[in-house]
Design an enzyme around this catalytic site. Structure first.
Site, PDB file in Angstrom:
ATOM      1  N   ASP A 158     -38.701 -36.741  37.543  1.00  0.00           N
ATOM      2  CA  ASP A 158     -37.346 -36.909  37.027  1.00  0.00           C
ATOM      3  C   ASP A 158     -37.215 -38.387  36.676  1.00  0.00           C
ATOM      4  O   ASP A 158     -36.977 -39.216  37.540  1.00  0.00           O
ATOM      5  CB  ASP A 158     -36.316 -36.501  38.077  1.00  0.00           C
ATOM      6  CG  ASP A 158     -34.894 -36.628  37.570  1.00  0.00           C
ATOM      7  OD1 ASP A 158     -34.655 -36.360  36.370  1.00  0.00           O
ATOM      8  OD2 ASP A 158     -34.008 -37.001  38.365  1.00  0.00           O
ATOM      9  N   GLU A 180     -39.007 -34.328  32.877  1.00  0.00           N
ATOM     10  CA  GLU A 180     -37.744 -33.943  32.252  1.00  0.00           C
ATOM     11  C   GLU A 180     -37.684 -34.501  30.841  1.00  0.00           C
ATOM     12  O   GLU A 180     -37.930 -35.687  30.623  1.00  0.00           O
ATOM     13  CB  GLU A 180     -36.552 -34.460  33.059  1.00  0.00           C
ATOM     14  CG  GLU A 180     -35.225 -34.000  32.483  1.00  0.00           C
ATOM     15  CD  GLU A 180     -34.059 -34.416  33.340  1.00  0.00           C
ATOM     16  OE1 GLU A 180     -33.705 -33.660  34.268  1.00  0.00           O
ATOM     17  OE2 GLU A 180     -33.505 -35.500  33.089  1.00  0.00           O
ATOM     18  N   ASP A 207     -32.395 -37.157  42.710  1.00  0.00           N
ATOM     19  CA  ASP A 207     -33.541 -37.343  41.806  1.00  0.00           C
ATOM     20  C   ASP A 207     -34.794 -36.689  42.377  1.00  0.00           C
ATOM     21  O   ASP A 207     -35.621 -36.146  41.638  1.00  0.00           O
ATOM     22  CB  ASP A 207     -33.809 -38.842  41.579  1.00  0.00           C
ATOM     23  CG  ASP A 207     -32.567 -39.583  41.158  1.00  0.00           C
ATOM     24  OD1 ASP A 207     -32.221 -39.527  39.966  1.00  0.00           O
ATOM     25  OD2 ASP A 207     -31.935 -40.199  42.034  1.00  0.00           O
TER      26      ASP A 207
END
Length: 179
Positions: A7, A68, A141
């Site tokens: 992430d 991501e 996160d």
């Protein structure tokens, strides 16, 4: 399959490693955050992220990396930092010859919660349940990185089989004799 989920972020880059296969129980191998000080020069921050990700790759030896996909936000400064951290993750994996797969936030949310509009708390709760953890990983996160890895295990393996089948079909068609 072992997948490292990333992430991306400049201040907090979530990382999570999940072992599993579609239709089989999942297991968390590791979770954490690579942090950089906000008052440090951008180049130095990117080097710190690279070193942190390289350490995760060395320790956990994933077979694939799920990152991501950066999407447009209202805050250009935030999206730029996210894109830069994402590029570092892609570079680190590619340098090792690992396949890199990008997943959108809504795709990840839909994969783990059933809704592409789920909030962070819902994602954290489902990650906790799916990996049979005692509590949601903190910060968010870290939970998001695990969700990326789960999403890839569940969706990426099927998409990969489909891509290979299409490629094989195309190859077979190009090798057919002309009539």
């Amino acid at each position: 399959m072992r997948v490292l989920g990333v992430d991306p972020g400049l201040t907090r880059c979530g990382v999570g490693v999940v072992d599993g296969a579609a239709g089989r129980p999942l297991a968390m191998a590791g979770v954490g955050v690579v942090r950089t000080p906000a008052d440090t020069a951008i180049g130095d921050r990117l080097v710190l992220i690279e070193r942190g990700l390289e350490a995760w790759l060395d320790e956990f030896r994933p077979e694939a990396v799920a990152v991501e996909r950066v999407f447009s936000q209202h805050n250009v400064r935030t999206v730029m930092g996210t894109a830069q951290a994402s590029a570092v993750a892609i570079l680190c994996a590619s340098r090792r010859g690992l396949p890199v797969h990008l997943h959108t936030p809504s795709e990840v949310k839909a994969a783990v919660t059933g809704s592409g509009r789920a909030d962070k708390a819902q994602v954290g709760a489902m990650v906790t349940r799916l990996l049979r953890l005692d509590a949601p990983p903190k910060p968010a996160d870290a939970a998001d990185a695990l969700a990326l890895a789960i999403c890839h295990i569940w969706r990426g393996t099927a998409a990969g089989r489909l891509e290979r089948a299409v490629a094989a079909h195309r190859t077979a068609r190009t090798q057919e004799p002309a009539t």
